[in-house]
Design a protein around this motif. Structure first.
Motif, short mmCIF file in Angstrom:
data_model
loop_
_atom_site.label_atom_id
_atom_site.label_comp_id
_atom_site.label_asym_id
_atom_site.label_seq_id
_atom_site.Cartn_x
_atom_site.Cartn_y
_atom_site.Cartn_z
N ARG A 229 0.78 -1.26 -0.12
CA ARG A 229 0.07 0.04 -0.10
C ARG A 229 0.91 1.19 -0.03
O ARG A 229 0.52 2.20 -0.77
N ARG A 230 1.82 1.04 0.72
CA ARG A 230 2.71 2.38 0.92
C ARG A 230 3.35 2.62 -0.51
O ARG A 230 3.88 3.86 -0.94
N SER A 231 3.96 1.46 -1.16
CA SER A 231 4.56 1.59 -2.52
C SER A 231 3.50 2.31 -3.51
O SER A 231 3.91 3.15 -4.42
N VAL A 232 2.20 1.79 -3.44
CA VAL A 232 1.22 2.25 -4.36
C VAL A 232 0.53 3.38 -4.35
O VAL A 232 0.25 4.23 -5.14
N PHE A 233 0.27 3.61 -2.83
CA PHE A 233 -0.79 4.63 -2.51
C PHE A 233 -0.38 6.24 -3.41
O PHE A 233 -1.14 6.76 -3.65
N PRO A 234 1.10 6.51 -2.80
CA PRO A 234 1.48 7.83 -3.54
C PRO A 234 1.26 8.16 -5.00
O PRO A 234 1.26 9.08 -5.68
N LEU A 235 1.23 6.84 -5.73
CA LEU A 235 1.35 6.99 -7.15
C LEU A 235 0.10 7.48 -7.63
O LEU A 235 0.14 8.37 -8.93
N ARG A 236 -1.13 7.57 -6.82
CA ARG A 236 -2.26 8.36 -7.45
C ARG A 236 -2.01 9.96 -7.72
O ARG A 236 -2.19 10.30 -8.85
N GLU A 237 -1.29 10.46 -6.75
CA GLU A 237 -0.82 11.90 -6.77
C GLU A 237 -0.04 12.03 -7.84
O GLU A 237 -0.10 12.81 -8.66
N VAL A 238 1.12 11.16 -7.94
CA VAL A 238 2.27 11.27 -8.89
C VAL A 238 1.72 11.36 -10.51
O VAL A 238 2.00 12.24 -11.01
N ILE A 239 0.82 10.23 -10.74
CA ILE A 239 0.48 10.40 -12.07
C ILE A 239 -0.36 11.29 -12.48
O ILE A 239 -0.44 12.05 -13.40
N SER A 240 -1.45 11.53 -11.39
CA SER A 240 -2.48 12.78 -11.44
C SER A 240 -1.56 14.02 -11.76
O SER A 240 -1.98 15.02 -12.74
N ARG A 253 -1.96 15.07 -26.74
CA ARG A 253 -2.80 13.77 -27.06
C ARG A 253 -2.22 12.51 -26.10
O ARG A 253 -2.91 11.38 -26.50
N ASN A 254 -1.46 12.67 -25.59
CA ASN A 254 -0.88 11.56 -24.77
C ASN A 254 -1.36 11.55 -23.19
O ASN A 254 -1.20 10.46 -22.28
N ARG A 255 -2.09 12.78 -22.88
CA ARG A 255 -2.69 12.78 -21.63
C ARG A 255 -3.90 11.80 -21.23
O ARG A 255 -3.79 11.25 -20.26
N ASP A 256 -4.45 11.34 -22.49
CA ASP A 256 -5.51 10.18 -22.00
C ASP A 256 -4.64 9.03 -21.53
O ASP A 256 -5.34 8.30 -20.59
N TYR A 257 -3.62 8.73 -22.13
CA TYR A 257 -2.94 7.53 -21.69
C TYR A 257 -2.51 7.44 -20.09
O TYR A 257 -2.56 6.80 -19.37
N TYR A 258 -1.84 8.88 -19.98
CA TYR A 258 -1.75 8.80 -18.25
C TYR A 258 -3.00 8.84 -17.46
O TYR A 258 -3.07 8.20 -16.46
N ARG A 259 -4.18 9.41 -18.17
CA ARG A 259 -5.60 9.37 -17.28
C ARG A 259 -5.64 7.94 -17.05
O ARG A 259 -6.37 7.56 -15.98
N ASP A 260 -5.68 7.23 -18.13
CA ASP A 260 -5.81 5.68 -18.11
C ASP A 260 -4.89 4.83 -16.91
O ASP A 260 -5.56 4.24 -16.31
N THR A 261 -3.88 5.20 -16.94
CA THR A 261 -3.05 4.62 -15.85
C THR A 261 -3.52 5.20 -14.27
O THR A 261 -3.53 4.30 -13.60
N TYR A 262 -3.82 6.28 -14.48
CA TYR A 262 -4.50 7.11 -13.42
C TYR A 262 -5.52 6.07 -12.69
O TYR A 262 -5.66 5.57 -11.61
#
Lengths: 358, 358, 358, 358, 358
Positions: A229-240, A253-262
């Motif tokens: 959880r500690r490894s993954v949780f901060p990713l939310r904000e990172v990718i956002s 045009r690549n923002r959609d891809y990042y949103r998908d990963t989000y």
């Protein structure tokens, strides 16, 4: 994973009060040489270079093509330092590349993004591995720094090799996306493995006989879930923050891809929360099972004791040696007594059955 | 629902590192043919076409009328791909239509909304079914993609058939609302069913005899509630974002309807929270009941033991074989002893009654 | 409150997939006639009309005076429909007036506010009653829709009757405030009643003997608190949104009154939270009390058993029939044995006292 | 604090549905006369007047000096009403001054602030007292309304008396700050007292013998902490809103002082949270202690019973009266039996010691 | 740390109602003299002065160089007052420098920042020490106020001494960063020490025999974690507000450094949360272990009792003295009885084994 603390303490003692940017690797994975892998590509073609000499990586900065420089072995701080200086990285970035304790984060500098991630995967020997990985995304280059040689990027490499793939058409930001997305996709596999462990424990608690080791296993899982959880949780904000950044390095045009990963990261976080609930619930279940077993044990004791203690008392009465005990001399006393005892016994049984203890 | 993990693992293993948009169905519901149902309607009239050929659906794009294309059977990825390309859907949308693990979400693209939902319903055989459903809402068309043939949209179909109905007057956004609203309304029925299961368990815990299976049933309900919650909770944001969107696809006059659905989703979430509290409370109640039963068992044991152990001791005394025990020879010893024992017995009873153990 | 679910299910089954606005009463309180009470007033005077014919209410719309139309009996959907159409209410408003399951909310339309509330009160027979009430606040009219004839608005009626009262001076928004404020004030009385029930249970748990029924009562209170909470909690936002609305229906000078009611709602919510904590704590207290009782029972058992089991063993020794047992023939054996037994007994007592078990 | 509910119910019953602003004291502290204390001061000097006649306070409104009017005894609603009307207070303010159940809040009116606070202190008899206090801060006056004569403002009075003090230099907003700050400072003393009570209980639970009264004491502390929390928690927002207000009544240079008080309130809230955690933890500790004691009791029982039950059985065997029991006639049987028994005894002891039960 | 409350109470009693800014040290660390250490430096060179006379520090205010004045010994309130007045500090700042109970915070004044921190470290005797430290950051000066002579700033001092270091190039804001960063880095060492204590306790609970002291140790750790959390948690906001401040005292190029420290503080907070979860989990684990031990004890008791109680009963039967008991005279009775007893014994063993109690 019991005793890394002492060594870590020394590490930290070494770095307290140092000026930031002072290069110091704090991890525990050592490699003899720095392995550097360079992929320089455009729509037209791909150059792949594997080298141990960091200077081989310098000439690609000025090319128009997309360059991905992947550095393995963080203990060679000097070479990494050189590369960092060549690409103009901030001293704090240099520090965080080597600080394997750092949590996931993204820092946006004027002409590059610096991303810290945790790569979770099962290595060649099927062992669970947590690896610190940093990623620098510039205008037309991506630098990745890993602790050990092994990684999970082979699928990205083969997509680069494929001249038809989207990765060859789009920019460095798409490459960075592909790398991050691969890391995130791998989390699914890792947390699934957890799900299976949890279900196995659940079966043990419910159906088979949980033993004294079970709470240890549950406690162990608890901690593992917290670690992931500690490894993954901060990713939310990172990718956002990458997605929402207005830096021209991230193409529209690549923002959609990042949103998908989000979206994927949110889903993983949700799954982790569910597993967390399940592990916490497991402990309750274990306690309930144990408590039920105890109940059954107590029931048996009580039934046996409440049946035989009064009977033993009766037998004790007629074991007394008084001279004047008329019953002793009556001919049918013994048989009457047996009858009484059988009646007491049956009465008790009836009572227990009515109380639903049997 | 015990062992879907292993198969899922393989599924995921297949997709890790793949370029996004690569079509891959990850669900488990297979249909032999793709069933496509097209409703093309305006105030004036309705055309209904059922076909297995995806190309039959293409000609409706250019008409002025509202078109609802409903595709059943996500395992036919190729046909879905064709339809997607024809309607210009983003590769990531294509991926999410097929990714049945995806959580509910809405993505707003320039000329369409993409909505992922979970349809919960009791199928023809009264079995509880969770189905992944995606919905694309464009200027004058709605595409829906479902896993299995069965659905809950018959009421919408009959409203389309009715020339007086509001659905015929308003645009595609009203159709999308009607579909989403039907899905949301159905959640009420599903969670009600849960309420009944919870109450049945509560009765069992309180009034009848809970057995060792009860905690398993409670744990099962816990997990089911979490699963439903996971399907429903993200809807809140999904519908709010549609309602608040400034995209002209959503007409001003229809926003009230979306807001109404939003209210319903909040209400469902509230109910789920209440059921959750109730299920968690059930476990506590079970523990309390079990603990009370244990108490009663212990009480019986203690009463029997504390009454008869001293009496047995007294009997034991006069069972001894000493040559010199004056009481043995006294004529009324035996009767006196019985009197003493009865007194001890009554004293104990009085003590227990005063302590309210009886 | 055990079995309303089944009937509710049918109700919901009836409404799933229906077009919104389709009038359908889902409550369970039936009245034979629609009772309509009209108060048309201004500074100068008051007209009060009681009628069963909804058309009698129409003529007041065009007057300059403030009109309060109170409709009792939601099962007469047709009459309510007529009134709604006459006052130009949105179909969704019509639906929510009749949907007694709806949670409290406010919807702001162009020329009126629609407010859904829960009225909690003790009726003529001192029974706790939850009633769905909706309120439409327009420029110079207030419509209220209730399920049953009884209500708590008599104080408002008498204030309207009083020519000196502020209610006669101010507009329809002040009338709406007075009605909402009366409902909110009544919550205090209801939750106080709960406080008393909780304290009674607390006394029972602490001082008297809690029995096996106690956890059921606690569980019942838990659920009741959750139910009240659900009625009251959303009010916070409802009133805040009315107060902050920029709609000219709400006069500036009356905003202070709404803010005051807002303060009251917050205070009620706080009290509910406190009661909630108390009820949850009650269960813990009950468990503690039960566990303490169990402890005491075990203590008695242990003391009796540990004292008499060794003594019985000693008696058993000298009850053996060996030919060669020298003690048996010694003259003072029996007295010595008694002495030993008394010493053991006293030693045990001393031990228990030192351990503070006695 | 057991039975105030019934009387409160009547109180509330009296006020339900009343027009707001209708003066009605709902507290329980009665004073025969209204005591009014007026401090009218400027840099130059101070006038102090103590009177029972509210009209004596009127003439100070027009002076340029700072006026602090402190009213004791809220049951004299008429006099308070007069003063309120004279200073042009809103009817809702008048209501809240008298409504001692009201939670802390601040209302900003055009030309004054209205602040409701709870004053917690130990009175002359060292009893813990909760008092409702309201404060009206105008351009150059401060009105305070208290329930009882006693208060904690003596230090403020002496600072006003001191011609060198900052309070004499600054405006009415500084006076209000000084009063609020004094109230807040006093919370520290009150919660410290709680800390001591908690520590005493902790000592009891840990070191001495907790008894059956202990959970009651813990439950009592729980509720007290919740009560204090309820008085203090809303202060955070109250003071923040005063500080951030753009009303010219609050001078720029005095904002720092309010911010400082804000810091103190946050610190108090933090302490309360810590005490809350401690009290909740106490219950767990108590349960653990009780459970440990139970364990020890069970251990003693088990050890005694498992040692002597088998021995008693052996003795019982040779107490049987069969004609043909060869051991009975063998000369050394008795001594051999003793040896066996001692061995069994020692074996048991060894077993228990290995299991660490001894 | 048991009894500081009483003395604190007196302290607080002294300060309640005092005008703010009145200098009063509330800590408990006393030093005989005020030790003042002045570092006045620029790129060119460094002047280091150690003095006990506060006036020696005054002349550096007007120099262009960076001045760091470090004051040890907060009980010399007069000297600190002088220095404060000389540097124009607000009375509230003076108060908070001496109020060692104050939580971490930052106040931004027009021409300086005032920062309150907690310094956690192991002193010369390896004892854990919490020290209140305040820091004033002006245009080209930094003032630090500490309670005791010892500190953790030696590394900063040596970096100042080094003419090549970044600290000599950058401004006072960089010096402040270096000091804060050193304090934050030290938190890592402190919480690691906690991690070790927690793991030791965990080992004790799991593997060795937890005793009755264990819950006390866990409770102690709980409280320590809360204490550290309280020191560290507010830092998050403190550093964020410095970094986001638009005050020109913070140079643009140094913001990255503050952001980096912010990342560290978040990481420490995360670690504390994890330790918190672990400590809370420890208590559960302890309870489980204790409960398992109890189970095992009960099992032994039950097995012994259920085996021997019926056997003793049988022996008791044949110890009765009835004249007419045919079995007594039959030659093989005794041997048959033994056979029966052995069978009962074996049957019991088999039963327990099937129930998995053995």
């Amino acid at each position: 994973m019991r005793k890394p603390h002492k060594s870590k303490k020394k590490r930290i003692a070494k770095t307290i009060g140092k000026a930031p940017g002072a290069d110091g690797y704090v991890g525990q994975k050592f490699r003899e040489t720095t392995d550097i892998e360079i992929q320089d590509y455009s729509k037209e073609g791909v150059h792949v270079i594997k080298t141990n000499n960091v200077e081989d990586a310098f000439k690609f900065k000025t090319t128009d093509q997309i360059t991905w420089i992947n550095v393995n072995g963080l203990n060679h701080t000097e070479e990494i330092s050189k590369l960092g200086h060549y690409y103009g990285l901030h001293p704090l970035v240099m520090e965080d590349i080597l600080n394997t304790d750092h949590r996931p984060k993204v820092d946006e500098y004027e002409d590059y993004f610096f991303v810290v991630l945790k790569m979770l995967y099962f290595n060649k020997d099927e062992q669970f591995t947590v690896e610190h990985i940093s990623l620098v995304l510039g205008k037309n280059y991506v630098l990745t720094f890993q602790e050990s040689e092994e990684d999970i990027f082979d699928s990205v490499r083969s997509r680069i090799a494929n001249p038809e793939s989207r990765i060859r058409m789009f920019g460095a930001d798409y490459l960075a996306f592909a790398l991050i997305d691969t890391i995130v996709d791998n989390y699914f596999a890792v947390i699934e493995d957890f799900g299976e462990k949890i279900e196995a424990l659940e079966d043990q608690v419910f159906n088979e006989n949980p033993d004294d080791e079970t709470p240890k296993s549950i406690q162990f899982l608890k901690r593992e879930v917290l670690k992931i959880r500690r490894s993954v949780f901060p990713l939310r904000e990172v990718i956002s923050r990458i997605e929402k950044s207005e830096n021209p390095i991230i193409e529209e045009r690549n923002r959609d891809y990042y949103r998908d990963t989000y979206d994927h990261v949110i889903q993983i976080n949700e799954n982790i929360e569910i597993y967390r609930d399940m592990v916490w619930g497991l402990m309750d279940m274990y306690m309930t099972t144990v408590s039920n077993k105890m109940n059954n044990i107590m029931k048996v004791l009580t039934i046996i004791a409440t049946i035989f203690i009064p009977l033993t008392f009766i037998a004790g009465i007629y074991g007394m040696n008084f001279e004047h005990m008329p019953e002793l001399h009556y001919k049918y006393s013994y048989y009457i007594l047996w009858a009484v005892m059988v009646l007491v016994f049956l009465g008790m049984l009836y009572y227990f059955r009515r109380k639903r203890w049997l």
